[in-house]
Structure formats: C-alpha cells, structure tokens
Design a protein around this motif. Sequence first.
Motif, PDB file in Angstrom:
ATOM      1  N   SER A 130       9.128  -7.518  -5.351  1.00 29.88           N
ATOM      2  CA  SER A 130      10.226  -7.151  -6.253  1.00 29.88           C
ATOM      3  C   SER A 130       9.751  -5.959  -7.068  1.00 29.88           C
ATOM      4  O   SER A 130       8.701  -6.014  -7.704  1.00 29.88           O
ATOM      5  CB  SER A 130      10.570  -8.320  -7.183  1.00 29.88           C
ATOM      6  OG  SER A 130      11.066  -9.395  -6.422  1.00 29.88           O
ATOM      7  N   THR A 131      10.520  -4.883  -7.057  1.00 35.10           N
ATOM      8  CA  THR A 131      10.108  -3.638  -7.708  1.00 35.10           C
ATOM      9  C   THR A 131      10.893  -3.389  -8.989  1.00 35.10           C
ATOM     10  O   THR A 131      12.018  -3.879  -9.154  1.00 35.10           O
ATOM     11  CB  THR A 131      10.297  -2.443  -6.755  1.00 35.10           C
ATOM     12  OG1 THR A 131      11.682  -2.328  -6.415  1.00 35.10           O
ATOM     13  CG2 THR A 131       9.476  -2.609  -5.490  1.00 35.10           C
ATOM     14  N   LEU A 132      10.295  -2.615  -9.890  1.00 32.61           N
ATOM     15  CA  LEU A 132      10.953  -2.252 -11.148  1.00 32.61           C
ATOM     16  C   LEU A 132      12.066  -1.237 -10.933  1.00 32.61           C
ATOM     17  O   LEU A 132      13.029  -1.179 -11.686  1.00 32.61           O
ATOM     18  CB  LEU A 132       9.924  -1.675 -12.119  1.00 32.61           C
ATOM     19  CG  LEU A 132       8.766  -2.599 -12.484  1.00 32.61           C
ATOM     20  CD1 LEU A 132       7.718  -1.840 -13.298  1.00 32.61           C
ATOM     21  CD2 LEU A 132       9.287  -3.797 -13.256  1.00 32.61           C
ATOM     22  N   LYS A 133      11.905  -0.411  -9.914  1.00 34.78           N
ATOM     23  CA  LYS A 133      12.922   0.557  -9.506  1.00 34.78           C
ATOM     24  C   LYS A 133      12.713   0.843  -8.030  1.00 34.78           C
ATOM     25  O   LYS A 133      11.817   0.280  -7.410  1.00 34.78           O
ATOM     26  CB  LYS A 133      12.856   1.832 -10.358  1.00 34.78           C
ATOM     27  CG  LYS A 133      11.597   2.640 -10.222  1.00 34.78           C
ATOM     28  CD  LYS A 133      11.656   3.860 -11.136  1.00 34.78           C
ATOM     29  CE  LYS A 133      10.680   4.912 -10.726  1.00 34.78           C
ATOM     30  NZ  LYS A 133      10.822   6.132 -11.496  1.00 34.78           N
ATOM     31  N   ARG A 134      13.502   1.726  -7.460  1.00 30.69           N
ATOM     32  CA  ARG A 134      13.419   1.987  -6.019  1.00 30.69           C
ATOM     33  C   ARG A 134      12.039   2.526  -5.632  1.00 30.69           C
ATOM     34  O   ARG A 134      11.563   3.497  -6.195  1.00 30.69           O
ATOM     35  CB  ARG A 134      14.509   2.960  -5.589  1.00 30.69           C
ATOM     36  CG  ARG A 134      14.569   3.136  -4.091  1.00 30.69           C
ATOM     37  CD  ARG A 134      15.823   3.884  -3.666  1.00 30.69           C
ATOM     38  NE  ARG A 134      15.985   3.866  -2.233  1.00 30.69           N
ATOM     39  CZ  ARG A 134      16.570   2.886  -1.556  1.00 30.69           C
ATOM     40  NH1 ARG A 134      17.044   1.830  -2.182  1.00 30.69           N
ATOM     41  NH2 ARG A 134      16.680   2.950  -0.248  1.00 30.69           N
ATOM     42  N   ALA A 135      11.433   1.877  -4.667  1.00 30.25           N
ATOM     43  CA  ALA A 135      10.129   2.311  -4.144  1.00 30.25           C
ATOM     44  C   ALA A 135      10.340   3.342  -3.034  1.00 30.25           C
ATOM     45  O   ALA A 135      11.399   3.370  -2.396  1.00 30.25           O
ATOM     46  CB  ALA A 135       9.360   1.116  -3.602  1.00 30.25           C
ATOM     47  N   THR A 136       9.329   4.165  -2.828  1.00 27.53           N
ATOM     48  CA  THR A 136       9.365   5.102  -1.702  1.00 27.53           C
ATOM     49  C   THR A 136       8.273   4.777  -0.685  1.00 27.53           C
ATOM     50  O   THR A 136       8.228   5.375   0.386  1.00 27.53           O
ATOM     51  CB  THR A 136       9.181   6.557  -2.180  1.00 27.53           C
ATOM     52  OG1 THR A 136       7.952   6.653  -2.893  1.00 27.53           O
ATOM     53  CG2 THR A 136      10.341   6.990  -3.047  1.00 27.53           C
ATOM     54  N   GLY A 137       7.397   3.827  -1.025  1.00 26.97           N
ATOM     55  CA  GLY A 137       6.336   3.438  -0.102  1.00 26.97           C
ATOM     56  C   GLY A 137       5.654   2.169  -0.576  1.00 26.97           C
ATOM     57  O   GLY A 137       5.822   1.736  -1.718  1.00 26.97           O
ATOM     58  N   ALA A 138       4.865   1.566   0.326  1.00 27.47           N
ATOM     59  CA  ALA A 138       4.112   0.356   0.004  1.00 27.47           C
ATOM     60  C   ALA A 138       2.854   0.348   0.865  1.00 27.47           C
ATOM     61  O   ALA A 138       2.805   1.008   1.910  1.00 27.47           O
ATOM     62  CB  ALA A 138       4.951  -0.884   0.259  1.00 27.47           C
ATOM     63  N   ARG A 139       1.829  -0.385   0.395  1.00 27.47           N
ATOM     64  CA  ARG A 139       0.543  -0.370   1.110  1.00 27.47           C
ATOM     65  C   ARG A 139      -0.306  -1.568   0.688  1.00 27.47           C
ATOM     66  O   ARG A 139      -0.042  -2.229  -0.304  1.00 27.47           O
ATOM     67  CB  ARG A 139      -0.208   0.905   0.761  1.00 27.47           C
ATOM     68  CG  ARG A 139      -0.561   0.933  -0.716  1.00 27.47           C
ATOM     69  CD  ARG A 139      -1.031   2.251  -1.195  1.00 27.47           C
ATOM     70  NE  ARG A 139      -1.074   2.195  -2.663  1.00 27.47           N
ATOM     71  CZ  ARG A 139      -1.255   3.213  -3.434  1.00 27.47           C
ATOM     72  NH1 ARG A 139      -1.416   4.402  -2.907  1.00 27.47           N
ATOM     73  NH2 ARG A 139      -1.298   3.081  -4.734  1.00 27.47           N
ATOM     74  N   VAL A 140      -1.356  -1.798   1.487  1.00 27.86           N
ATOM     75  CA  VAL A 140      -2.419  -2.729   1.117  1.00 27.86           C
ATOM     76  C   VAL A 140      -3.632  -1.862   0.789  1.00 27.86           C
ATOM     77  O   VAL A 140      -3.885  -0.861   1.460  1.00 27.86           O
ATOM     78  CB  VAL A 140      -2.725  -3.743   2.240  1.00 27.86           C
ATOM     79  CG1 VAL A 140      -3.186  -3.071   3.512  1.00 27.86           C
ATOM     80  CG2 VAL A 140      -3.746  -4.769   1.773  1.00 27.86           C
ATOM     81  N   LYS A 141      -4.370  -2.222  -0.278  1.00 24.66           N
ATOM     82  CA  LYS A 141      -5.494  -1.388  -0.701  1.00 24.66           C
ATOM     83  C   LYS A 141      -6.485  -2.210  -1.519  1.00 24.66           C
ATOM     84  O   LYS A 141      -6.229  -3.362  -1.837  1.00 24.66           O
ATOM     85  CB  LYS A 141      -5.012  -0.184  -1.514  1.00 24.66           C
ATOM     86  CG  LYS A 141      -4.377  -0.560  -2.827  1.00 24.66           C
ATOM     87  CD  LYS A 141      -3.985   0.661  -3.625  1.00 24.66           C
ATOM     88  CE  LYS A 141      -3.830   0.266  -5.081  1.00 24.66           C
ATOM     89  NZ  LYS A 141      -4.048   1.366  -5.972  1.00 24.66           N
ATOM     90  N   ASP A 142      -7.597  -1.607  -1.848  1.00 25.49           N
ATOM     91  CA  ASP A 142      -8.605  -2.173  -2.744  1.00 25.49           C
ATOM     92  C   ASP A 142      -9.065  -3.567  -2.341  1.00 25.49           C
ATOM     93  O   ASP A 142      -9.117  -4.475  -3.169  1.00 25.49           O
ATOM     94  CB  ASP A 142      -8.102  -2.193  -4.187  1.00 25.49           C
ATOM     95  CG  ASP A 142      -7.850  -0.813  -4.740  1.00 25.49           C
ATOM     96  OD1 ASP A 142      -8.486   0.146  -4.259  1.00 25.49           O
ATOM     97  OD2 ASP A 142      -7.019  -0.676  -5.661  1.00 25.49           O
ATOM     98  N   CYS A 143      -9.421  -3.746  -1.096  1.00 20.84           N
ATOM     99  CA  CYS A 143      -9.925  -5.039  -0.645  1.00 20.84           C
ATOM    100  C   CYS A 143     -11.411  -5.148  -0.981  1.00 20.84           C
ATOM    101  O   CYS A 143     -12.174  -4.206  -0.764  1.00 20.84           O
ATOM    102  CB  CYS A 143      -9.722  -5.191   0.852  1.00 20.84           C
ATOM    103  SG  CYS A 143      -7.981  -5.246   1.343  1.00 20.84           S
ATOM    104  N   HIS A 144     -11.814  -6.313  -1.488  1.00 16.14           N
ATOM    105  CA  HIS A 144     -13.216  -6.549  -1.817  1.00 16.14           C
ATOM    106  C   HIS A 144     -13.546  -8.039  -1.752  1.00 16.14           C
ATOM    107  O   HIS A 144     -12.655  -8.887  -1.843  1.00 16.14           O
ATOM    108  CB  HIS A 144     -13.549  -5.994  -3.215  1.00 16.14           C
ATOM    109  CG  HIS A 144     -12.776  -6.646  -4.308  1.00 16.14           C
ATOM    110  ND1 HIS A 144     -11.516  -6.243  -4.659  1.00 16.14           N
ATOM    111  CD2 HIS A 144     -13.067  -7.702  -5.097  1.00 16.14           C
ATOM    112  CE1 HIS A 144     -11.072  -7.019  -5.640  1.00 16.14           C
ATOM    113  NE2 HIS A 144     -11.988  -7.909  -5.918  1.00 16.14           N
ATOM    114  N   LYS A 145     -14.835  -8.334  -1.570  1.00 16.13           N
ATOM    115  CA  LYS A 145     -15.299  -9.726  -1.527  1.00 16.13           C
ATOM    116  C   LYS A 145     -15.184 -10.344  -2.910  1.00 16.13           C
ATOM    117  O   LYS A 145     -15.377  -9.683  -3.914  1.00 16.13           O
ATOM    118  CB  LYS A 145     -16.747  -9.803  -1.071  1.00 16.13           C
ATOM    119  CG  LYS A 145     -16.969  -9.361   0.342  1.00 16.13           C
ATOM    120  CD  LYS A 145     -18.441  -9.442   0.698  1.00 16.13           C
ATOM    121  CE  LYS A 145     -18.696  -8.813   2.042  1.00 16.13           C
ATOM    122  NZ  LYS A 145     -20.125  -8.813   2.383  1.00 16.13           N
ATOM    123  N   VAL A 146     -14.878 -11.621  -2.937  1.00 14.44           N
ATOM    124  CA  VAL A 146     -14.788 -12.358  -4.195  1.00 14.44           C
ATOM    125  C   VAL A 146     -16.054 -13.177  -4.373  1.00 14.44           C
ATOM    126  O   VAL A 146     -16.572 -13.757  -3.478  1.00 14.44           O
ATOM    127  CB  VAL A 146     -13.553 -13.285  -4.209  1.00 14.44           C
ATOM    128  CG1 VAL A 146     -13.475 -14.042  -5.521  1.00 14.44           C
ATOM    129  CG2 VAL A 146     -12.303 -12.491  -3.974  1.00 14.44           C
TER     130      VAL A 146
END
Length: 146
Positions: A130-146
């Motif tokens: 759910s976005t605050l306003k219209r999005a122009t793109g989306a992605r997965v990023k910043d993956c790291h071990k917990v």
Amino acid sequence: MAAHDGPPGEWPPGDGASGGGHRPERDGRDGRRLGRLGAVVIGLLAVVFAAGWAVIVGHAGNTPGIASQTIAFVIQSDTSVQVKYAVAKDEADVVQCTVDAFDESFAIVAAQRITVPKGVSKITRTDTLSTLKRATGARVKDCHKV
C-alpha cells in the motif's frame, strides 16, 4: 668565462674533443618514445583503477552469499503496487530484506521488511504494497543476515 661568439648551437666554444664543444644533434625520437611509454603506463593504471572501482561499486551494499532480484512490478492503482521478487541464500542463514516502492523522484512511498527463514535456500514471492501516493517502481533490496 669567455663570451660566446661562435655559431648558434655551439656552447661553450670549442672543437668538441674536450667535451666542451658542439652538442650532438638529437632527432627527438627518444623523447617521443618516453612520452608514449608514459601515456601507455598512465592508461594502463587508469584501466586497472577503473576496473577495481567498478568491482567495489558493483558489490557495495551486497552481502556475500545472498542474491536478491526484482522480477517484476505492477502499478495497480494510485495507492497500490505489486512486486514479484526472489531471494537466494544459504539454508543455514536467516535473511531480512526490504521490499519498497518509489515515486518519480525516487522517494520511498511504501516499504516492508521480509524475512527468509532458516532451512530455505530460495524464495520467490509476490507482495502487494500500500503506497502513500502513486508509485513508479518497486524492488527488493538491502538483504542481510540476521
């Protein structure tokens, strides 16, 4: 020291036998060779440094052993975006990633953290944000071990 009254190019005056006479003529090839060699060395150093910098920048923000990929996204409405992504990792690790959506100025308009549990080596998911306003793109990023 005596005044020079000989022809140009001869200093100090003499017959050359004592080393004080006419200088040997140079055709300039040695200087050009050194100039070319210097340019080649500088060029090679620049290529090596550029390649090193490319490796550093290409791996910045990545954690070794974790691969994430945005497969596709669909802007569903002014307040919703669907993103399909994959994350691969070692089965023994627990990994967290950020899935987000952004607008035309790359401001984040939605974000959520996802966890890939231990015992799983790869996931492929589709999430709706759910976005605050219209999005122009989306992605997965910043993956790291917990």
